[in-house]
Design a protein around this motif. Sequence first.
Motif, PDB file in Angstrom:
ATOM      1  N   THR A 160       0.848  -1.187   0.000  1.00 35.67           N
ATOM      2  CA  THR A 160       0.000   0.000   0.000  1.00 35.67           C
ATOM      3  C   THR A 160       0.884   1.238   0.000  1.00 35.67           C
ATOM      4  O   THR A 160       2.117   1.145  -0.077  1.00 35.67           O
ATOM      5  CB  THR A 160      -0.905   0.012   1.240  1.00 35.67           C
ATOM      6  OG1 THR A 160      -0.089   0.095   2.423  1.00 35.67           O
ATOM      7  CG2 THR A 160      -1.744  -1.254   1.308  1.00 35.67           C
ATOM      8  N   SER A 161       0.239   2.405   0.098  1.00 34.14           N
ATOM      9  CA  SER A 161       1.007   3.652   0.112  1.00 34.14           C
ATOM     10  C   SER A 161       1.907   3.747   1.331  1.00 34.14           C
ATOM     11  O   SER A 161       2.914   4.439   1.316  1.00 34.14           O
ATOM     12  CB  SER A 161       0.050   4.855   0.082  1.00 34.14           C
ATOM     13  OG  SER A 161      -0.853   4.801   1.186  1.00 34.14           O
ATOM     14  N   MET A 164       5.144   0.875   0.549  1.00 32.45           N
ATOM     15  CA  MET A 164       5.696   0.849  -0.802  1.00 32.45           C
ATOM     16  C   MET A 164       7.164   0.421  -0.770  1.00 32.45           C
ATOM     17  O   MET A 164       7.898   0.718   0.175  1.00 32.45           O
ATOM     18  CB  MET A 164       5.598   2.232  -1.440  1.00 32.45           C
ATOM     19  CG  MET A 164       4.168   2.744  -1.601  1.00 32.45           C
ATOM     20  SD  MET A 164       3.321   2.053  -3.022  1.00 32.45           S
ATOM     21  CE  MET A 164       3.922   3.119  -4.312  1.00 32.45           C
ATOM     22  N   ASN A 186       8.859  -4.087 -18.096  1.00 36.37           N
ATOM     23  CA  ASN A 186       7.642  -4.841 -18.368  1.00 36.37           C
ATOM     24  C   ASN A 186       7.963  -5.900 -19.424  1.00 36.37           C
ATOM     25  O   ASN A 186       8.154  -5.591 -20.598  1.00 36.37           O
ATOM     26  CB  ASN A 186       6.537  -3.895 -18.864  1.00 36.37           C
ATOM     27  CG  ASN A 186       5.191  -4.572 -18.945  1.00 36.37           C
ATOM     28  OD1 ASN A 186       5.100  -5.793 -19.059  1.00 36.37           O
ATOM     29  ND2 ASN A 186       4.128  -3.781 -18.897  1.00 36.37           N
ATOM     30  N   LEU A 195       4.115   2.413 -14.727  1.00 38.40           N
ATOM     31  CA  LEU A 195       2.905   2.047 -14.010  1.00 38.40           C
ATOM     32  C   LEU A 195       3.242   1.565 -12.599  1.00 38.40           C
ATOM     33  O   LEU A 195       4.075   0.689 -12.413  1.00 38.40           O
ATOM     34  CB  LEU A 195       2.161   0.948 -14.767  1.00 38.40           C
ATOM     35  CG  LEU A 195       0.790   0.552 -14.217  1.00 38.40           C
ATOM     36  CD1 LEU A 195      -0.174   1.719 -14.320  1.00 38.40           C
ATOM     37  CD2 LEU A 195       0.243  -0.656 -14.969  1.00 38.40           C
ATOM     38  N   GLY A 196       2.586   2.149 -11.607  1.00 42.31           N
ATOM     39  CA  GLY A 196       2.768   1.731 -10.223  1.00 42.31           C
ATOM     40  C   GLY A 196       3.942   2.357  -9.516  1.00 42.31           C
ATOM     41  O   GLY A 196       4.234   1.979  -8.377  1.00 42.31           O
ATOM     42  N   CYS A 197       4.635   3.305 -10.142  1.00 36.74           N
ATOM     43  CA  CYS A 197       5.804   3.946  -9.532  1.00 36.74           C
ATOM     44  C   CYS A 197       5.626   5.454  -9.477  1.00 36.74           C
ATOM     45  O   CYS A 197       5.078   6.053 -10.399  1.00 36.74           O
ATOM     46  CB  CYS A 197       7.082   3.621 -10.317  1.00 36.74           C
ATOM     47  SG  CYS A 197       7.581   1.887 -10.223  1.00 36.74           S
ATOM     48  N   THR A 198       6.079   6.055  -8.392  1.00 36.08           N
ATOM     49  CA  THR A 198       6.120   7.513  -8.266  1.00 36.08           C
ATOM     50  C   THR A 198       7.568   7.947  -8.111  1.00 36.08           C
ATOM     51  O   THR A 198       8.421   7.170  -7.660  1.00 36.08           O
ATOM     52  CB  THR A 198       5.308   7.996  -7.062  1.00 36.08           C
ATOM     53  OG1 THR A 198       5.833   7.410  -5.851  1.00 36.08           O
ATOM     54  CG2 THR A 198       3.851   7.598  -7.205  1.00 36.08           C
ATOM     55  N   CYS A 210       7.415   2.147  -5.395  1.00 35.33           N
ATOM     56  CA  CYS A 210       6.684   1.298  -6.333  1.00 35.33           C
ATOM     57  C   CYS A 210       5.818   0.293  -5.578  1.00 35.33           C
ATOM     58  O   CYS A 210       6.128  -0.102  -4.453  1.00 35.33           O
ATOM     59  CB  CYS A 210       7.644   0.563  -7.268  1.00 35.33           C
ATOM     60  SG  CYS A 210       8.660   1.687  -8.261  1.00 35.33           S
ATOM     61  N   SER A 211       4.747  -0.112  -6.249  1.00 34.61           N
ATOM     62  CA  SER A 211       3.773  -1.005  -5.620  1.00 34.61           C
ATOM     63  C   SER A 211       3.944  -2.453  -6.046  1.00 34.61           C
ATOM     64  O   SER A 211       3.031  -3.253  -5.900  1.00 34.61           O
ATOM     65  CB  SER A 211       2.352  -0.531  -5.980  1.00 34.61           C
ATOM     66  OG  SER A 211       2.176  -0.530  -7.393  1.00 34.61           O
ATOM     67  N   HIS A 212       5.101  -2.808  -6.583  1.00 34.62           N
ATOM     68  CA  HIS A 212       5.347  -4.187  -7.012  1.00 34.62           C
ATOM     69  C   HIS A 212       6.854  -4.415  -7.065  1.00 34.62           C
ATOM     70  O   HIS A 212       7.650  -3.488  -6.878  1.00 34.62           O
ATOM     71  CB  HIS A 212       4.719  -4.450  -8.382  1.00 34.62           C
ATOM     72  CG  HIS A 212       5.059  -3.407  -9.404  1.00 34.62           C
ATOM     73  ND1 HIS A 212       6.270  -3.378 -10.060  1.00 34.62           N
ATOM     74  CD2 HIS A 212       4.363  -2.342  -9.860  1.00 34.62           C
ATOM     75  CE1 HIS A 212       6.300  -2.357 -10.888  1.00 34.62           C
ATOM     76  NE2 HIS A 212       5.149  -1.703 -10.786  1.00 34.62           N
ATOM     77  N   LYS A 364      -3.772   7.851 -15.153  1.00 35.61           N
ATOM     78  CA  LYS A 364      -2.447   8.030 -15.742  1.00 35.61           C
ATOM     79  C   LYS A 364      -2.451   9.096 -16.834  1.00 35.61           C
ATOM     80  O   LYS A 364      -1.419   9.696 -17.142  1.00 35.61           O
ATOM     81  CB  LYS A 364      -1.965   6.693 -16.312  1.00 35.61           C
ATOM     82  CG  LYS A 364      -0.532   6.691 -16.837  1.00 35.61           C
ATOM     83  CD  LYS A 364      -0.147   5.297 -17.279  1.00 35.61           C
ATOM     84  CE  LYS A 364       1.282   5.272 -17.820  1.00 35.61           C
ATOM     85  NZ  LYS A 364       1.380   6.013 -19.100  1.00 35.61           N
TER      86      LYS A 364
END
Length: 536
Positions: A160-161, A164, A186, A195-198, A210-212, A364
């Motif tokens: 989660t946030s 991360m 990917n 995707l999924g990264c800030t 990142c969330s993965h 996005k």
Amino acid sequence: MSWYVTKAVIDTIDNVVGVLDENDITAEATASILSSLEHQIGTAAKDGQNLTETADTFALETKSLNTQSLTSDVFFLVAADDTASSCIDKSCQTKNSDLSIRLPKNILTGPNGTQTNLSFIVFFNDVLFPSETLKETNRSTSGVVLAATIYSTRPSHEITSETMVELVFNVPENLTSSNSKCVFWNETIPDWSELGCTTKSNKDNVTCECSHLTSFAVLMFRKTDEVDLPGRALSWISYIGCVLSICCFIVTIITLLSVKEIRQRMPQKIMINLCIALLLLDVVFVLGIDRPDTGSGSCIAVAVLLHYFLLVSISWTFVEAISMYFLIIKVFNVPGRKVWWTAGSLAWGIPLVVIVALYLSSKKFYTNEDYCYVDSSMGVFFNIFVIAPIGAIIGCNFVIFVMVIKKLFIRAPTLGKIATKTRKTKRKRAANAIAISLLLGLTWMFGFLSFKHATSTVFVVIFTVLNSFQGVAVFILFCVLRNECRQVWRSWFNAVRNCILPAERHTKRLVSDTRKGSDTNDISLSAMQSTSKTVI
């Protein structure tokens, strides 16, 4: 025996990567090499081996943890000399490292058993990650790729946030962290994806959340000593024009709203709404377009507002064009107030529905790596929700513009003095309507002409100047040149003067009385002196 196999695979892949040419290697070949390496490391990790290896092109570590005794996050650190190691104690956070991965302890606890196996890899070049995206842009990776994998057990807590995965990359001297972007590899594309990264950055480091878990890198721009003078000049023109337009829009709106007779007219109501939409668009643009925290919630909010007010402004130009059509073409079939109220509600409401639906379906779209604006690289969304509505409305406005010009200046009626007077009124109204259509609608045609055109720079300059100074043009055409607006300003000036003059007159009266008193005292003193001399 398994250790010797793993060691042999590592040495073989290291030798292959060391002689690879990124221009000659195929995506299929790199995918096969990565798959072999990840399979062998995964085998070692699942066997519970604590393995640490440093090769010329990459370094890796596998670790088996007892999650019951885990009291801190797990870190994988890469020092300046390319040595890599993991640590669990909080003290490892203070160690000097150029690269790091932080795995929150909450995502490491397994539901069945207490043992969790991990692997970390750092690639010292990106040869195994050939990207078509990088070839088409001026970006490159920082030269390092970090990867982490959790084996054996399924994480009991979703990422989660608050939990991360955090990765820190240093910024090489030849690159800049400005507008950097965190990405992962990917395998289904295969290419880099954000995707999924800030991304959070400063001049020395870039931090990714990142969330993965997979292979991660940072895309950066190369440093350049060249100054983009044309681009900088256009930026200054945009800001100066928008600031002046904001001031002019405010004066125009206040002027039109201040007199009941003016604000109750339907054309002026349309004008007021159009000015309000453009004013809000310029304010959000000036205050938010260049925010440094691209990808953040506030930046996304700016992008959403810019898209909304842009669509609203374009919608009101269409309402203005329809109004002009009925006032000049269909003179005796002018719609009633309900129709115009409905049109106004749609001009504000339809863009809102579009924005909400678009935001919920693809957030996005409002994450731009350079500015707080929509992501033009998402071609389908950008064409459907930006280019298509603007193009359709501007096309309709242009058709109405041609019809009005033909009606007024080619087939002008000649029915005597009354017709002449009516014709003059129509022409005056049409001139204003045509001016507002040109300045606030048809100028977008230059924007379309700037797309992949041989003389695109010329059209970009024209588009920037005309659209930045919209407010100034509106102020001149619809206030300065209109007698009724000048009368409003004259009444304001007189009111201010009447408030100031009584105070000035009162001050002058006091000064005059003081002077008279002073003169009287002087006369009295002279008389006393004369009397004294006579007595003596």
